[in-house]
Write a protein that holds these residues in place. Sequence first.
Motif, PDB file in Angstrom:
ATOM      1  N   ALA A 175      -4.163   0.936   5.232  1.00  0.00           N
ATOM      2  CA  ALA A 175      -3.069   0.740   6.047  1.00  0.00           C
ATOM      3  C   ALA A 175      -3.617   0.695   7.571  1.00  0.00           C
ATOM      4  O   ALA A 175      -3.198  -0.228   8.329  1.00  0.00           O
ATOM      5  CB  ALA A 175      -1.861   1.744   6.027  1.00  0.00           C
ATOM      6  N   ALA A 210      -5.195   5.271   0.962  1.00  0.00           N
ATOM      7  CA  ALA A 210      -3.819   4.526   1.264  1.00  0.00           C
ATOM      8  C   ALA A 210      -3.766   4.527   2.885  1.00  0.00           C
ATOM      9  O   ALA A 210      -3.534   3.443   3.606  1.00  0.00           O
ATOM     10  CB  ALA A 210      -2.737   5.110   0.919  1.00  0.00           C
ATOM     11  N   ILE A 223       0.676  -1.247   0.221  1.00  0.00           N
ATOM     12  CA  ILE A 223       0.050   0.201   0.082  1.00  0.00           C
ATOM     13  C   ILE A 223       0.850   1.351  -0.145  1.00  0.00           C
ATOM     14  O   ILE A 223       0.598   2.190  -0.849  1.00  0.00           O
ATOM     15  CB  ILE A 223      -1.051  -0.001   1.159  1.00  0.00           C
ATOM     16  N   ALA A 224       1.918   1.263   0.727  1.00  0.00           N
ATOM     17  CA  ALA A 224       2.669   2.488   1.029  1.00  0.00           C
ATOM     18  C   ALA A 224       3.491   2.747  -0.375  1.00  0.00           C
ATOM     19  O   ALA A 224       3.398   3.734  -0.829  1.00  0.00           O
ATOM     20  CB  ALA A 224       3.955   2.220   1.770  1.00  0.00           C
ATOM     21  N   LEU A 251      -1.689   5.859  -5.660  1.00  0.00           N
ATOM     22  CA  LEU A 251      -2.837   5.675  -4.770  1.00  0.00           C
ATOM     23  C   LEU A 251      -3.054   7.045  -3.870  1.00  0.00           C
ATOM     24  O   LEU A 251      -2.206   7.440  -3.301  1.00  0.00           O
ATOM     25  CB  LEU A 251      -2.532   4.507  -4.075  1.00  0.00           C
ATOM     26  N   ALA A 288       2.248   1.691  -3.435  1.00  0.00           N
ATOM     27  CA  ALA A 288       1.145   2.283  -4.435  1.00  0.00           C
ATOM     28  C   ALA A 288       0.829   3.565  -4.313  1.00  0.00           C
ATOM     29  O   ALA A 288       0.907   4.391  -5.206  1.00  0.00           O
ATOM     30  CB  ALA A 288       0.079   1.266  -4.111  1.00  0.00           C
ATOM     31  N   HIS A 289       1.140   4.021  -2.934  1.00  0.00           N
ATOM     32  CA  HIS A 289       0.998   5.439  -2.550  1.00  0.00           C
ATOM     33  C   HIS A 289       1.938   6.247  -3.361  1.00  0.00           C
ATOM     34  O   HIS A 289       1.829   7.434  -3.776  1.00  0.00           O
ATOM     35  CB  HIS A 289       0.573   5.568  -1.274  1.00  0.00           C
ATOM     36  N   ARG A 290       3.250   5.804  -3.113  1.00  0.00           N
ATOM     37  CA  ARG A 290       4.384   6.923  -3.308  1.00  0.00           C
ATOM     38  C   ARG A 290       4.592   6.596  -4.769  1.00  0.00           C
ATOM     39  O   ARG A 290       5.039   7.505  -5.386  1.00  0.00           O
ATOM     40  CB  ARG A 290       5.388   6.390  -2.424  1.00  0.00           C
TER      41      ARG A 290
END
Length: 267
Positions: free
Chosen positions: A207, A203, A189-190, A198, A192-194
């Motif tokens: 998380a 995110a 998830i982290a 995302l 995908a966010h960075r």
Amino acid sequence: MTTRAERTGPALRRPSSLLNKVPEVTLAFWVVKVLCTTVGETFADFLNDGLGLGLTVTSLVMTAMLVVALVLQFRSRRYVPWVYWLTVVLISVVGTLLTDTLTDSLGVSLWVSTGVFAVALAVSFGTWHAVERTLSVHDITTRRREGFYWTTILLTFALGTAVGDLLGEQLSLGYLPSAVVFAAAIALIALAHRALGLGAVVAFWAAYVLTRPLGASLGDLLSQASGDGGLGFGTTATSVIFLVAIAVVVVAMTWSGRRTARAALQR
């Protein structure tokens, strides 16, 4: 991109508004969050089994304590670290007990409780967004938003407990492999966010849900007997260690925040 001051400025000019009631989302925030979720698992087991209070009495006592903490939290007009994190610890315990009551007392399947809490969480998110047009934790500046926030938090803990127990116990994956799976999911998830764009809100909440089963898996790994796949530290020692760790980090966060505030005033 707006700054936090710009986001909260309009709310501060409304008489009924509050300062943002939740902490900044930093590394320290996530550390304390995982510590709280671990305590939610081990302390509930300590009261239920270790002290022999039983599930019903433990649930009633902890729910009453949570109500007191929520009253303190709602009465404050700004983020107060010890009040906020005490509320998170208690809501973590109550969320665990909620799932345990369904499973152990009422015989509800973990598959069913996972589905029910997932739907309830989706409804909570949908209602919150429909009313407030935002799910951002940077804008918890009214009592109504705070109500949505804490309702959602409770459901994330209940859902996380159900998912963690489902994977670690009913599907027999084990505590350590479960912790690795949830940690890897949070890392994805982290990433995908960075790297993949995302959204920050999506995110954060994804998380947040996953840190609950991560913490529960870690708590069970430390506290459960070696014959059950744990390290055998017991619920008492594990709960004490993590409660002390939470207190130390929260004190450090409070001191750092006050130092930053003093430095800003001197500029």
